[in-house]
Design a protein around this motif. Structure first.
Motif, PDB file in Angstrom:
ATOM      1  N   ASP A   6     -45.247 -23.937 -83.823  1.00 20.33           N
ATOM      2  CA  ASP A   6     -46.536 -24.285 -84.137  1.00 20.33           C
ATOM      3  C   ASP A   6     -45.942 -24.795 -85.342  1.00 20.33           C
ATOM      4  OD1 ASP A   6     -48.452 -23.113 -82.888  1.00 20.33           O
ATOM      5  OD2 ASP A   6     -48.424 -21.519 -83.211  1.00 20.33           O
ATOM      6  N   THR A   7     -44.877 -24.203 -85.828  1.00 14.41           N
ATOM      7  CA  THR A   7     -44.168 -24.661 -87.082  1.00 14.41           C
ATOM      8  C   THR A   7     -43.244 -25.776 -86.751  1.00 14.41           C
ATOM      9  OG1 THR A   7     -41.820 -23.158 -86.237  1.00 14.41           O
ATOM     10  CG2 THR A   7     -43.554 -22.576 -88.081  1.00 14.41           C
ATOM     11  N   VAL A   8     -42.322 -26.048 -85.997  1.00 17.76           N
ATOM     12  CA  VAL A   8     -41.702 -26.921 -86.156  1.00 17.76           C
ATOM     13  C   VAL A   8     -41.885 -28.279 -85.375  1.00 17.76           C
ATOM     14  CG1 VAL A   8     -39.189 -27.860 -84.560  1.00 17.76           C
ATOM     15  CG2 VAL A   8     -39.508 -25.827 -85.966  1.00 17.76           C
ATOM     16  N   ALA A   9     -42.983 -28.535 -84.507  1.00 18.13           N
ATOM     17  CA  ALA A   9     -43.524 -29.490 -83.919  1.00 18.13           C
ATOM     18  C   ALA A   9     -44.368 -29.908 -85.284  1.00 18.13           C
ATOM     19  CB  ALA A   9     -44.293 -28.879 -82.525  1.00 18.13           C
ATOM     20  N   HIS A  10     -45.772 -28.963 -85.458  1.00 11.88           N
ATOM     21  CA  HIS A  10     -46.242 -29.656 -86.592  1.00 11.88           C
ATOM     22  C   HIS A  10     -45.486 -30.424 -87.829  1.00 11.88           C
ATOM     23  CE1 HIS A  10     -48.892 -29.728 -89.627  1.00 11.88           C
ATOM     24  NE2 HIS A  10     -48.483 -29.574 -90.756  1.00 11.88           N
ATOM     25  N   HIS A  11     -44.256 -29.794 -87.775  1.00 13.80           N
ATOM     26  CA  HIS A  11     -43.386 -31.250 -89.308  1.00 13.80           C
ATOM     27  C   HIS A  11     -42.824 -32.191 -88.099  1.00 13.80           C
ATOM     28  CE1 HIS A  11     -44.519 -28.223 -92.081  1.00 13.80           C
ATOM     29  NE2 HIS A  11     -43.846 -27.115 -91.477  1.00 13.80           N
TER      30      HIS A  11
ATOM     31  N   SER B 233     -37.597 -31.213 -95.417  1.00  9.38           N
ATOM     32  CA  SER B 233     -37.079 -30.097 -95.955  1.00  9.38           C
ATOM     33  C   SER B 233     -38.132 -28.156 -95.456  1.00  9.38           C
ATOM     34  CB  SER B 233     -37.708 -29.969 -97.299  1.00  9.38           C
ATOM     35  OG  SER B 233     -36.767 -31.436 -97.640  1.00  9.38           O
ATOM     36  N   ARG B 234     -39.107 -28.137 -95.568  1.00 13.30           N
ATOM     37  CA  ARG B 234     -40.173 -27.121 -95.408  1.00 13.30           C
ATOM     38  C   ARG B 234     -39.464 -27.367 -93.312  1.00 13.30           C
ATOM     39  NH1 ARG B 234     -44.259 -29.715 -98.311  1.00 13.30           N
ATOM     40  NH2 ARG B 234     -44.849 -31.528 -96.126  1.00 13.30           N
ATOM     41  N   THR B 235     -40.212 -28.127 -92.683  1.00 17.81           N
ATOM     42  CA  THR B 235     -39.147 -28.321 -91.573  1.00 17.81           C
ATOM     43  C   THR B 235     -37.889 -27.077 -91.534  1.00 17.81           C
ATOM     44  OG1 THR B 235     -39.966 -29.700 -90.465  1.00 17.81           O
ATOM     45  CG2 THR B 235     -38.419 -28.842 -89.071  1.00 17.81           C
ATOM     46  N   LEU B 236     -36.246 -27.307 -92.143  1.00 10.41           N
ATOM     47  CA  LEU B 236     -35.312 -26.913 -92.282  1.00 10.41           C
ATOM     48  C   LEU B 236     -35.724 -25.663 -93.252  1.00 10.41           C
ATOM     49  CD1 LEU B 236     -32.469 -29.435 -93.801  1.00 10.41           C
ATOM     50  CD2 LEU B 236     -33.197 -28.473 -91.247  1.00 10.41           C
ATOM     51  N   ARG B 237     -36.657 -25.198 -93.631  1.00  9.70           N
ATOM     52  CA  ARG B 237     -37.251 -23.859 -94.335  1.00  9.70           C
ATOM     53  C   ARG B 237     -37.568 -22.934 -92.956  1.00  9.70           C
ATOM     54  NH1 ARG B 237     -38.380 -26.706 -99.023  1.00  9.70           N
ATOM     55  NH2 ARG B 237     -40.619 -26.412 -98.427  1.00  9.70           N
ATOM     56  N   GLU B 238     -38.474 -23.176 -92.644  1.00  7.61           N
ATOM     57  CA  GLU B 238     -39.080 -22.235 -91.632  1.00  7.61           C
ATOM     58  C   GLU B 238     -37.724 -21.886 -90.061  1.00  7.61           C
ATOM     59  OE1 GLU B 238     -42.778 -22.988 -90.444  1.00  7.61           O
ATOM     60  OE2 GLU B 238     -43.738 -24.460 -92.279  1.00  7.61           O
ATOM     61  N   MET B 239     -36.958 -22.705 -90.262  1.00  5.01           N
ATOM     62  CA  MET B 239     -35.644 -22.854 -89.136  1.00  5.01           C
ATOM     63  C   MET B 239     -35.106 -21.711 -89.330  1.00  5.01           C
ATOM     64  SD  MET B 239     -36.866 -24.408 -85.862  1.00  5.01           S
ATOM     65  CE  MET B 239     -34.999 -24.428 -85.338  1.00  5.01           C
ATOM     66  N   ARG B 240     -34.804 -21.812 -90.430  1.00  2.00           N
ATOM     67  CA  ARG B 240     -33.581 -20.991 -91.393  1.00  2.00           C
ATOM     68  C   ARG B 240     -34.257 -19.691 -90.885  1.00  2.00           C
ATOM     69  NH1 ARG B 240     -31.153 -24.673 -96.328  1.00  2.00           N
ATOM     70  NH2 ARG B 240     -29.702 -25.969 -94.856  1.00  2.00           N
ATOM     71  N   ALA B 241     -35.595 -19.539 -91.747  1.00  4.75           N
ATOM     72  CA  ALA B 241     -36.507 -18.150 -92.203  1.00  4.75           C
ATOM     73  C   ALA B 241     -36.248 -17.503 -90.245  1.00  4.75           C
ATOM     74  CB  ALA B 241     -37.716 -18.581 -92.384  1.00  4.75           C
ATOM     75  N   MET B 242     -36.694 -18.664 -89.554  1.00  4.11           N
ATOM     76  CA  MET B 242     -36.784 -17.778 -88.143  1.00  4.11           C
ATOM     77  C   MET B 242     -35.410 -17.939 -87.106  1.00  4.11           C
ATOM     78  SD  MET B 242     -39.849 -20.374 -86.763  1.00  4.11           S
ATOM     79  CE  MET B 242     -39.639 -19.705 -85.327  1.00  4.11           C
ATOM     80  N   VAL B 243     -34.140 -18.264 -87.679  1.00 10.12           N
ATOM     81  CA  VAL B 243     -32.965 -17.474 -87.496  1.00 10.12           C
ATOM     82  C   VAL B 243     -32.294 -16.480 -88.134  1.00 10.12           C
ATOM     83  CG1 VAL B 243     -30.300 -18.698 -87.747  1.00 10.12           C
ATOM     84  CG2 VAL B 243     -31.910 -19.996 -86.456  1.00 10.12           C
TER      85      VAL B 243
END
Length: 374
Positions: free
Chosen positions: A186-191, A225-235
């Motif tokens: 839902d997050t990464v695929a969207h961005h 940038s939003r993708t990186l932020r959300e990926m870092r948050a999930m990690v």
């Protein structure tokens, strides 16, 4: 062989597998022979006491392999002990023989179904042989049977408890994997989809409109940038012990971030008091809208407009995402729609997606109010 007995006979060994050997095993093997010698020296009235002390000391080594080969160890101790009893004309009468119950416990705790059946048969044979080698009183027989049954029951109970705990851990692990898969999709695929769309648009206008190309690159930079932020948050959630503080929890207001002016344009309308919606429900609504918009922008042919309507009312949160394009199947089966249905179902709601009678494609989801108190 009847069905229940056959099912028990074919049952596998205990899962998870037992530890091979621990320090307590060596303590037992060292203590049991000493107890046998001490008892033999303190009980001169016991017949053949020194012979029994030697036998019990030698059989103590079976404790080392009782988890890996429980039936073999029990059968070895049973056979040797019975043979010595028949040769000497009586039971050992040693209290040290109580460690045989550890072997019996191991069969029911760790053994396969076949080992349990055969181990139970050995115990029954031992009870019968007590009548052959001596004249036990009814109290002795009842007491012996009660101790054996209690030991076996304890082994089965702990076996079932450990197995149930392992199954629960596996279930939790699968649920967490599914949750992570949904969040990633839902997050990464969207961005990434937005980046791909913008890149295609940039390639189209690169030769004729440099300013538009620069706008496209800025949009791609923002999405990345939003993708990186959300990926870092999930990690961070996966690596920290306090996941609640780091977990991304978008709300209903964040659905407005899905608005776009480039084709197909995305418009968002939110009605009702969004502040009444619990964070978990609001986050689910955001993910549903995000996935629906992503699918529309990726797969709807000739779409010019995607409308996102969110209504908060007495029945709950109702979400409707509609595009005016012609739906097109993905090149390979995806997990988006299934993930949306699963996400809605977790909150007691529903999610349906399909062609609209008036044209285009519509996704409708309902997150009922009854789930807000859970």
């Amino acid at each position: 062989m009847t069905s229940p007995v056959r099912a028990l006979w074919d049952a596998p060994a205990a899962s998870p597998a037992p530890p091979r050997r621990v320090w307590r095993d060596w303590v037992l093997v060292g203590v049991v022979p000493m107890l046998a010698v001490v008892e033999a020296s303190l009980r001169p009235e016991v017949p053949w006491r020194w012979l029994w002390a030697v036998v019990l000391a030698v059989l103590a080594v079976t404790l080392l392999w009782r988890r890996q080969r429980p039936l073999t160890m029990l059968a070895s101790a049973f056979t040797i002990g019975t043979a010595v009893s028949l040769a000497t004309g009586g039971d050992p009468q040693f209290y040290t023989t109580a460690y045989f119950l550890i072997l019996l416990y191991a069969v029911f705790r760790w053994g396969s179904g076949r080992a349990i059946v055969l181990g139970g048969a050995l115990v029954a044979i031992g009870i019968v042989l007590t009548f052959v080698s001596g004249s036990p009183t009814p109290a002795d027989v009842i007491g012996g049977v009660a101790v054996a049954v209690t030991t076996a029951t304890l082994g089965i109970a702990l076996r079932w408890r450990s197995s149930a705990r392992a199954r629960e851990l596996e279930r939790v692990r699968l649920v967490e994997r599914e949750q992570l898969a949904r969040d990633l999709h839902d997050t990464v695929a969207h961005h990434v989809s937005a980046i791909a769309i913008q890149a295609q648009a940039g390639a189209t206008v690169a030769a004729t409109d440099p300013d538009a190309t620069a706008d496209v690159l800025r949009t791609i930079e923002g999405e990345a940038s939003r993708t990186l932020r959300e990926m870092r948050a999930m990690v961070g959630v996966l690596r920290t012990t306090d996941a609640a503080e780091l977990a991304p929890t978008p709300g209903l207001a964040d659905i407005r971030t899905l608005e776009r002016t480039d084709a197909p344009a995305v418009g968002v309308r939110i009605e009702g008091d969004a502040g009444l919606v619990p964070p978990a429900v609001a986050a689910a609504a955001f993910r549903l809208a995000q996935e629906a918009v992503t699918n529309a922008r990726r797969h709807a042919r000739n779409a010019t407009q995607v409308d996102v309507d969110v209504r908060v009312g007495t029945e709950g949160v109702r979400l409707r995402v509609h595009d005016d394009g012609a739906p097109a199947g993905a090149a390979s089966p995806g997990f988006g729609i299934r993930g949306m249905r699963e996400r809605a179902a977790l909150l007691g709601g529903s999610c349906e997606a399909g062609p609209d009678a008036a044209g285009g494609w519509t996704v409708e989801a309902l997150l009922p109010r009854k789930a807000w108190t859970t």
